[in-house]
Scaffold this motif. Structure first.
Motif, short mmCIF file in Angstrom:
data_model
loop_
_atom_site.label_atom_id
_atom_site.label_comp_id
_atom_site.label_asym_id
_atom_site.label_seq_id
_atom_site.Cartn_x
_atom_site.Cartn_y
_atom_site.Cartn_z
N HIS A 1 -73.20 -7.90 33.27
CA HIS A 1 -72.73 -8.44 34.62
C HIS A 1 -73.41 -7.54 35.89
O HIS A 1 -73.39 -6.45 35.62
CB HIS A 1 -71.09 -8.47 34.60
N PRO A 2 -73.74 -8.15 36.81
CA PRO A 2 -74.33 -7.57 37.91
C PRO A 2 -73.74 -6.58 38.94
O PRO A 2 -74.10 -6.23 39.88
CB PRO A 2 -75.30 -8.79 38.59
N ALA A 3 -72.45 -6.48 38.54
CA ALA A 3 -71.52 -5.99 39.49
C ALA A 3 -72.03 -4.63 39.96
O ALA A 3 -71.83 -4.22 41.28
CB ALA A 3 -70.09 -5.94 39.16
N MET A 4 -72.19 -3.88 39.09
CA MET A 4 -73.00 -2.46 39.25
C MET A 4 -74.01 -2.42 40.38
O MET A 4 -74.03 -1.62 41.14
CB MET A 4 -73.17 -1.56 37.98
N LEU A 5 -75.08 -2.96 40.05
CA LEU A 5 -76.04 -3.14 40.83
C LEU A 5 -75.93 -3.92 42.23
O LEU A 5 -76.48 -3.28 43.29
CB LEU A 5 -77.36 -3.77 40.21
N HIS A 6 -75.22 -4.80 42.43
CA HIS A 6 -74.82 -5.44 43.49
C HIS A 6 -73.68 -4.11 44.21
O HIS A 6 -73.91 -4.18 45.62
CB HIS A 6 -73.73 -6.59 43.17
#
Length: 228
Positions: free
Chosen positions: A152-157
């Protein structure tokens, strides 16, 4: 005079910056032993490194119920903490060759910001950064406590939001397919490292795969400033 754009380089931790496989394998074996369940193979365990622990355990023991999974997560954490306490985080999770030098080199570039995106907990990351005296280098630190598991891209966002850097000017450095999938989901380039826990073939989503830390600065230059 043009100003260079702000860049963001985000690192995975286990298998990318440090080699913690001995403690990971031992802690997982302990968790499975406590559960009375056959322990997966070394390759299977290393194959889930990078996922949040609850997701990783469920994937390794799909026939067990969520109650067992929750207990195994706690057994794993207890074992990992005990192992780290015996030898110290710097010894149990040593930096890969060249990691510190490259971190310092990149940190010295004014327009480059460094970050972390890891499946580790906040407590685990803090212990590791303290042991290697690395905390000062990373302006954004994303951990499993506050985000869905990779890919899931949440960390990068969140890292982009905290630094104000666009996806086109950011890159994810990691050793697993989860890292490369996360980067793609965030519309960010991914650079794979060949010394980690997933086989090189699993890094097919990477813009490039490097086999030595010293190759990273030039790789970043080529990625952001390709020759015409």
């Amino acid at each position: 005079m043009t100003t260079a754009p702000l860049r963001l380089v985000v690192f995975d931790v286990d298998g990318t910056l440090v080699d913690s496989q001995a403690d990971i394998l031992a802690a997982m074996a302990y968790a499975f032993q406590c559960a009375g369940h056959p322990c997966p193979s070394r390759d299977q365990v290393l194959g889930i490194v990078g996922l949040s622990l609850d997701v990783a355990v469920a994937r390794l023991a799909p026939t067990l119920d969520p109650t067992h999974h929750a207990k195994m997560v706690n057994w794993y954490k207890d074992a990992y903490i005990d192992l780290r306490a015996k030898t110290g985080a710097a010894h149990s999770s040593p930096l890969y060759p060249g990691a510190l030098e490259v971190i310092k080199t990149l940190h010295d570039v004014p327009e480059v910001l460094l970050g972390i995106a890891t499946g580790k907990s906040r407590r685990g990351l803090d212990k590791l950064l303290e042991a290697h005296d690395l905390g000062r280098y990373f302006v954004t630190q994303q951990v499993s406590d506050h985000h869905p598991s990779k890919p899931h891209p949440a960390m990068l966002h969140a890292a982009q939001s905290e630094t104000g850097v666009n996806a086109a000017d950011a890159v994810m450095i990691g050793d697993t397919s989860f890292d490369m999938e996360m980067a793609r989901a965030a519309d960010m380039a991914g650079i794979g490292v060949g010394w980690g826990y997933h086989p090189r073939a699993a890094l097919h989503m990477a813009a490039q795969v490097i086999d030595d830390f010293s190759d990273l600065p030039n790789c970043l230059t080529n990625l952001w400033e390709p020759t015409s």
